[in-house]
Enzyme design. Structure first.
Site, PDB file in Angstrom:
ATOM      1  CD  GLU A   8      36.594  36.417  34.854  1.00  0.00           C
ATOM      2  OE1 GLU A   8      36.589  37.611  35.176  1.00  0.00           O
ATOM      3  OE2 GLU A   8      37.505  35.624  35.191  1.00  0.00           O
ATOM      4  CG  ASP A  81      39.967  36.603  33.068  1.00  0.00           C
ATOM      5  OD1 ASP A  81      39.861  35.929  32.035  1.00  0.00           O
ATOM      6  OD2 ASP A  81      39.591  37.793  33.142  1.00  0.00           O
ATOM      7  CG  ASP A  83      42.522  37.548  37.838  1.00  0.00           C
ATOM      8  OD1 ASP A  83      41.569  36.759  37.998  1.00  0.00           O
ATOM      9  OD2 ASP A  83      42.395  38.622  37.226  1.00  0.00           O
ATOM     10  CD  GLU A  85      37.272  39.365  41.837  1.00  0.00           C
ATOM     11  OE1 GLU A  85      36.138  39.307  42.342  1.00  0.00           O
ATOM     12  OE2 GLU A  85      38.267  39.781  42.458  1.00  0.00           O
ATOM     13  CE1 TYR A 299      43.538  38.213  32.596  1.00  0.00           C
ATOM     14  CE2 TYR A 299      44.985  38.257  34.513  1.00  0.00           C
ATOM     15  CZ  TYR A 299      43.714  38.354  33.960  1.00  0.00           C
ATOM     16  OH  TYR A 299      42.627  38.586  34.780  1.00  0.00           O
ATOM     17  NE  ARG A 301      41.879  43.201  35.470  1.00  0.00           N
ATOM     18  CZ  ARG A 301      41.002  42.837  34.544  1.00  0.00           C
ATOM     19  NH1 ARG A 301      41.065  41.619  34.030  1.00  0.00           N
ATOM     20  NH2 ARG A 301      40.053  43.669  34.146  1.00  0.00           N
ATOM     21  CG  HIS A 345      49.629  36.052  35.101  1.00  0.00           C
ATOM     22  ND1 HIS A 345      49.040  34.851  34.826  1.00  0.00           N
ATOM     23  CD2 HIS A 345      48.876  36.646  36.064  1.00  0.00           C
ATOM     24  CE1 HIS A 345      47.963  34.716  35.581  1.00  0.00           C
ATOM     25  NE2 HIS A 345      47.846  35.788  36.346  1.00  0.00           N
TER      26      HIS A 345
END
Length: 692
Positions: A8, A81, A83, A85, A299, A301, A345
């Site tokens: 990304e 990534d 998540d 998104e 990560y 987030r 995560h």
């Protein structure tokens, strides 16, 4: 075979390429490559809210390159990534590159290390459509609210305004807090504090009045307080009870996104956006001398507190080597994540705990070093033994009046040898040796008047905590939400505090009257919960949208009727400044490009000018005023009021102290722990004394 890996962000291409080797070609999509067009709603409400995505114009060259690389590759891996998104970006990539949705080509990296990248590549899966649908539902909800409500605000308040599903309720929270402060009525109360010494020591300690005749007593006035002080005249202060115990103090858990943002704000003074940008760079990889590109943290987030056994054991090894076995807990510390946490995560931790902050300081920027040090110390400390405190509570009686003194001493420092979480309150002090039955010597006693205080304005740290507690948004949205409401001029910073503008208050009142649910914290939290259910496959995304939209559309129609022909005026803020053209007072107004000063005599007088803040400093070049200004990116700096005739400017902060060497009123400036003179040829410099 040629293998293409699409990330990304370009920031980690170099690092991942290093770990995968020459058999792989690693490229980046540079974020989203398809989205809803800005020019129209692009949602087909008649056909299950079908979105009409388009390829983003500014990504045309990137898309062309991705198609060329994919056509040459035998295998394509989507490594965006890990998540919602990122999953959606992979889904859009699969569509553009014509990859089958059931193909096991989706890989995720929880950390950009050799083991993290290899683990991700060894566990490819198909795209998780539940994650995609959760992102899609959120995107469409935000589009519906923004594109339907914003035009309403344009008509009723002012053109250029915006509304948002999360931003509007966030502004409401800040407005409500401001109203609580404004409406707060302070109540008087009193305390009695006594300074005493024990027979064994001349060191004074403090005891606080707690009650009379065996009952807890609150003092509400000076008369009540004086009555107690009168009763205590000539009284003997006797130790009636001593309670000793050992208190265990546990370390804070490793960071989640929310707690990292809060602690970086408190300890480092970082704004939320700066924290996330710096954390992103640490995750993606930094060139470390002698090691090459290395991803330093997992990560960033996440709202999980889970830690891998491998990371825990690495922490134990470091703790044992540096501090000794007594600092390793007898059993592993397992921290429980909150009920609605996304547990895909781990918590935020150093990817390789053996890489200490100081060992790589020379390869990091100042911001990277500070944040990595915070993350590293918090993680290592979270795996250390509890601190043990010997606590003492002393009850004292005097003529039927009760006092209490408390204190502690450290029996075993445990994790506090490395890290302690920021606290607003101070710890107790160590008491001298005191025995039951001791007659204490009174040194001083006085009554003190107090008033209850209103709730404090939100800081970024306390606001993030409030958003999380109310279930508003998700960790990844906190930073952009705060940036948005400030950039849209609904909220402004007052030092470290967040304060609503007049525009923020007016629009919030309008929203509360016409769109109560949109700015209701409970309703917004329930929407977030519904989106979480979509993510785990418990709820259909179309049904979720339909349930929201039917009610929302009806509410919008009613609001249009209720507000027909009406407009809401944004009140101006008065100032002490006088218009140099006509002599009338200047007021603060809000325009498309922010706040500005305007003559209150408008339209007869159209004089306007920028808002500048006089620092009280004197320009070291020409002797005129030093003003606080803002760069185009919003960064604070200081410059001469006579610009462009005088070109003095600095990022250093002016202080009230004057240069003793120049002895002509020249202002000193500060940076870090030093104050200095910027007058050419002076060179005066002094360390800033720290307050005790």
């Amino acid at each position: 075979m040629s293998k293409l890996v699409i990330l990304e962000s370009p920031g980690k291409v170099k690092t991942v390429q290093k770990y995968l080797g020459s058999d792989y070609k690693v490229v980046a999509s540079m974020g989203h490559i398809r989205d809803l067009p800005k020019s129209k709603m692009s949602i087909d409400f008649e056909h299950d809210f079908r979105p009409e995505y388009v390829e983003m114009k500014d990504k045309a060259d990137i898309i062309k390159n991705l198609k060329e690389e994919a056509s040459k590759a035998d295998e394509v891996f989507l490594a965006t990534d890990p998540d919602r998104e990122g999953e959606a970006i992979s889904w859009h990539l699969a569509y553009i590159l014509d990859l089958p949705l059931n193909a096991k080509d989706r890989v995720t990296f929880n950390e950009i290390t050799k083991s993290g990248v290899e683990a991700g590549m060894q566990s490819p899966r198909s795209i998780d459509l539940n994650l995609v649908n959760a992102q899609q539902a959120r995107r469409l909800l935000d589009r519906i609210v923004g594109y339907k409500l914003s035009p309403f605000l344009w008509k009723k308040v002012r053109r250029g305004l915006s509304a948002g599903r999360v931003q509007s309720v966030a502004v409401r929270m800040i407005v409500d807090r401001e109203r609580q402060i404004q409406n707060f009525k302070p109540e008087e109360y009193w305390s009695i504090e006594a300074k005493m010494t024990a027979p064994s020591s001349k060191k004074q300690f403090e005891a606080v009045f707690t009650g009379m005749d065996g009952e807890k007593t609150e003092l509400h006035s000076e008369a009540e307080t004086n009555a107690v002080l009168k009763r205590l005249e000539g009284a003997e202060y006797t130790v009636s009870e001593i309670k000793k115990s050992v208190r265990r103090k546990s370390p804070a858990p490793p960071f989640t996104t929310s707690t990292l943002q809060q602690e970086a704000s408190k300890k480092l003074g970082f704004q939320t956006a700066k924290t996330m940008k710096t954390a992103q760079s640490l995750y993606e990889g930094v060139d470390i001398e002698g090691m090459g590109a290395v991803g330093l943290i997992t990560y960033m987030r996440t709202d999980s507190l889970r830690i891998s056994d491998e990371a825990r054991n690495a922490a134990y090894k470091y703790i044992g080597d540096v501090y000794g076995k007594s600092y390793i807990p007898a059993s592993p510390k397992i921290y429980k994540s909150k009920a609605n946490a996304q547990d895909a995560h781990e918590a935020i931790r150093p990817s390789t705990p053996s890489i200490t902050p100081d060992s790589i300081k020379g390869s990091l920027t100042t911001e990277q070093y500070k944040l990595y040090k915070l993350i590293w110390e918090r993680f290592i400390a979270s795996q250390m033994s509890n601190a043990l405190l010997d606590t003492v509570s002393v009850d004292i009686t005097a003529n039927g009046c009760s006092f209490k003194a408390t204190g502690f001493s450290v029996k075993f420092d445990g994790f506090t040898v490395l890290y302690e979480e920021s606290k607003d309150d101070e710890e107790n002090k160590v008491l001298p040796k005191i025995e039951k039955g001791d007659i204490l010597k009174l040194k001083n006693i006085e009554g003190k008047q107090h008033f209850t205080q209103p709730p404090a304005r939100y800081t970024e740290a306390s606001f993030i905590k409030a958003l999380e507690e109310n279930g508003i948004g998700r960790p990844s949205t906190y930073a952009p939400t705060i940036s948005t409401i400030i950039n849209r001029l609904y909220v402004e910073r007052d030092g470290k505090q967040l304060k609503p503008t007049a525009l923020g208050e007016v629009t919030t009142d309008l929203m509360k009257n016409c769109f109560k649910k949109i700015v209701d914290t409970k309703f917004t939290a329930e929407m977030e919960s519904d989106l979480d259910k979509v993510e785990i496959g418990e709820q259909n995304w179309v049904d979720t949208l339909r349930e929201f939209y039917d009610d929302f559309d009806e509410t919008l129609k009613k609001a249009e009727v209720t507000m027909e022909g009406k407009r809401v005026k944004v009140p101006v803020e008065e100032t002490d400044e006088v218009c140099e053209v006509c002599g009338k007072p200047m007021v603060i107004k809000i325009g498309r490009f922010g706040r500005f000063l305007a003559c209150s005599g408008f339209p007869d007088c159209t004089n306007t000018k920028k808002i500048v803040k006089d620092t009280g400093g004197v320009c070291p070049k020409c002797g005129k005023k030093v003003l606080q200004k803002k760069s185009k990116k919003g960064k604070k700096y200081y410059g001469c009021e006579d610009n462009p005739n005088c070109d003095f400017m600095t990022w250093d902060t002016p202080v009230s102290d004057k240069c003793p060497k120049c002895n002509d009123g020249t202002t000193l400036f500060k940076k870090g722990g030093k104050m200095f003179c910027l007058k050419e040829g002076c060179g005066y410099e002094v360390a800033i004394k720290k307050e005790k």
